[in-house]
Design an enzyme around this catalytic site. Structure first.
Site, mmCIF file in Angstrom:
data_model
loop_
_atom_site.group_PDB
_atom_site.id
_atom_site.type_symbol
_atom_site.label_atom_id
_atom_site.label_comp_id
_atom_site.label_asym_id
_atom_site.label_seq_id
_atom_site.Cartn_x
_atom_site.Cartn_y
_atom_site.Cartn_z
ATOM 1 N N HIS A 150 -97.462 35.790 -43.645
ATOM 2 C CA HIS A 150 -97.789 34.388 -43.350
ATOM 3 C C HIS A 150 -98.842 33.866 -44.327
ATOM 4 O O HIS A 150 -98.647 32.825 -44.968
ATOM 5 C CB HIS A 150 -98.309 34.290 -41.910
ATOM 6 C CG HIS A 150 -98.711 32.921 -41.495
ATOM 7 N ND1 HIS A 150 -97.918 32.097 -40.731
ATOM 8 C CD2 HIS A 150 -99.850 32.203 -41.730
ATOM 9 C CE1 HIS A 150 -98.532 30.946 -40.517
ATOM 10 N NE2 HIS A 150 -99.718 30.990 -41.112
ATOM 11 N N GLU A 151 -99.946 34.586 -44.440
ATOM 12 C CA GLU A 151 -101.023 34.112 -45.315
ATOM 13 C C GLU A 151 -100.607 34.163 -46.775
ATOM 14 O O GLU A 151 -101.077 33.353 -47.588
ATOM 15 C CB GLU A 151 -102.299 34.924 -45.082
ATOM 16 C CG GLU A 151 -102.847 34.866 -43.661
ATOM 17 C CD GLU A 151 -103.084 33.453 -43.144
ATOM 18 O OE1 GLU A 151 -103.298 32.536 -43.967
ATOM 19 O OE2 GLU A 151 -103.056 33.256 -41.911
ATOM 20 N N GLU A 203 -98.121 24.719 -44.108
ATOM 21 C CA GLU A 203 -97.657 25.670 -43.095
ATOM 22 C C GLU A 203 -96.174 25.992 -43.263
ATOM 23 O O GLU A 203 -95.726 27.077 -42.891
ATOM 24 C CB GLU A 203 -97.918 25.122 -41.692
ATOM 25 C CG GLU A 203 -99.376 25.102 -41.275
ATOM 26 C CD GLU A 203 -100.004 26.480 -41.189
ATOM 27 O OE1 GLU A 203 -99.255 27.487 -41.113
ATOM 28 O OE2 GLU A 203 -101.239 26.565 -41.214
#
Length: 497
Positions: free
Chosen positions: A259-260, A289
């Protein structure tokens, strides 16, 4: 463009970088007793940034630049973006900027202590202070009667409650019955995280491999540990990621890193000629996002991804995964079940966590929910949307760092990111016909490069929805996301959704 204006743009970017570094350190290596000092330092830095941003000379320079007819397209975009930011911030008194920065620092410290003791009451007075300052800030920005709009503008320019609420409500009403259907249709799976150990060193090594494979430049960034994973840093050549390791369960580390990394790739992908300008930024947090959610879910939870990576994961944890095949593992990581923790939620339930938070913080900003009723209101929505009740405040109202940071208006961008991610992934599959084949062979750079060309390199040249429309042919829609969920989870469960 005027040399003084270019210099001021660079100076503002440098100050943002130092603030970013101090904030990253606050969540990673800051000594326990240093919290108040860091709160004061950040207050000073943010005050300096605000002073330079609202400087009347900058306003005059921007106004003059806006009249020039010979500016390049990028230069016009720089002027437009910085003018927008300055016009918002010039309405906010410097004393409020400093007070908010200091309150955020104290709030973070209190949030950590409240989590340790599982007592919201320890955090409540600090949240009350941050909330009051945020309301004051919203009023200073100006709005048409909906304070939340003024805060939302800082994360998702152009988005308003009047548009956002119907989007989230419609999605919520689609998802609640889908969760119920899947809960009754899914096959039983083994408990991979009961009594099995996944050593921290092996988890760390695996996450670092993933970062390298997705194309995150470890000479222009790094990964560290934090309670709540996040992405920060000082510059496109100094991007800081964090992850969270739990030796009883490797999934938080794996999916937090992926995700990051999506955020980090975006930050590293800005055009070098924009690095010292306002264009080295995403046009909205929803689009930012979209990159993390695309990598985490549409790639990281896919069968092709684990066809390549599961043998390596099994080799990293030979004892824990000796009796687990790829089909079982893939089923476990895509199992749909209500859970307390948002960042651990599956793709189907995740946006119900966001709906809950959005609805509550909208009430908080409107001053329509007493703070001492917040934990109960949280738990009531958890029961209604997910059918479960948090056993304590740490797994309930205290789980996210966002309110301690004062980030009211941020949570909806996760759902907007999910919607954009599905549309962008659909476009990527059209452009890269062998995308699944690439992923199944561990070849992740073709997708990274496609995203870099179509999303990252554009920075803040155009608004987020316009960028998505240029790529996909449509703006914000839940159609691609819902179709993706129905196709994937219908096939996994064997039921029509």
């Amino acid at each position: 463009m005027d040399t003084w204006l270019l210099h001021r743009m660079r100076e503002l970017r440098d100050l943002q970088g130092v603030i970013g570094l101090a904030t990253w350190d606050q969540e990673t290596y800051l000594p326990a007793k240093a919290g108040p000092a860091r709160a004061s330092q950040l207050s000073t830095l943010r005050g300096l940034y605000h002073e330079r941003l609202v400087d009347p000379r900058l306003g005059d320079a921007l106004a003059q630049a806006a009249t020039q007819t010979d500016l390049s397209e990028d230069a016009r975009a720089m002027v437009r973006v910085l003018t927008r930011e300055r016009d918002r911030q010039v309405r906010v008194p410097g004393a409020l900027v400093k007070a908010l920065a200091e309150a955020q620092g104290r709030s973070l410290h209190a949030w950590r202590e409240a989590r340790t003791q599982k007592r919201f009451s320890l955090f409540q007075p600090h949240l009350a202070c941050v909330l009051e300052l945020r309301r004051e800030q919203a009023d200073a920005y100006g709005h048409d009667g909906e304070r939340y709009d003024a805060l939302l503008e800082g994360y998702e320019p152009g988005m308003r409650v009047a548009r956002l609420t119907p989007v989230l409500t419609a999605l919520r009403e689609q998802l609640i019955p889908m969760v119920a259907t899947l809960a009754s249709a899914q096959r039983a799976l083994p408990a991979l995280f009961d009594g099995r150990r996944y050593p921290q060193d092996a988890q760390w090594a695996f996450t670092m491999r993933l970062l390298k494979d997705v194309g995150f430049d470890l000479e222009a960034g790094r990964q560290d540990l934090s309670i709540h994973p996040f992405t920060g840093g000082t510059h496109a050549l100094d991007v800081r990621l964090t992850t969270h390791v739990d030796e009883s369960n490797p999934l938080p580390a794996l999916f937090s890193t992926i995700h990051e990394a999506g955020h980090g790739l975006y930050e590293q992908g800005f055009s070098p000629e924009h690095h010292a300008t306002p264009l080295a930024a995403a046009p909205s947090m929803g689009l930012h996002e979209s990159q993390s959610r695309l990598w985490e879910n549409l790639v990281g939870r896919s069968r092709p991804f684990w066809e390549h990576y599961y043998p390596h994961l099994r080799a990293a944890f030979p004892e824990a995964l000796a009796d687990v095949d790829v089909d079982t593992f893939h089923g476990v990581i895509n199992h749909v079940a209500p859970s307390f923790i948002r960042i651990d939620a599956d793709e189907v339930t995740y946006n119900l966590h966001i709906a809950l938070r959005y609805e509550l913080e909208l009430l908080l900003i409107r001053d329509a929910l007493p703070l001492d009723e917040l934990p109960a209101a949280w738990n009531e929505r958890m029961r209604h949307y997910l059918g479960i009740t948090p056993p304590d405040d740490t797994r309930g109202v205290l789980q996210d760092i966002h309110w301690a940071w004062g980030e009211f208006g941020y949570f909806p961008t996760y759902t907007l990111g999910n919607l954009y991610a599905a549309s962008l992934h659909r476009a990527a599959r059209r452009a890269l016909p062998d995308l699944e084949g690439h992923v199944s062979r561990g070849e992740l750079l073709p997708l990274r490069d496609w995203l870099r060309t179509h999303v990252h390199a554009h920075g803040f040249r155009t608004p987020a929805e316009e960028r998505v429309r240029d790529i996909t042919g449509q703006g914000l829609t839940d159609a691609d996301f819902l179709a993706y969920l129905r196709d994937k989870y219908g096939a996994l469960s064997g039921v029509a959704l």
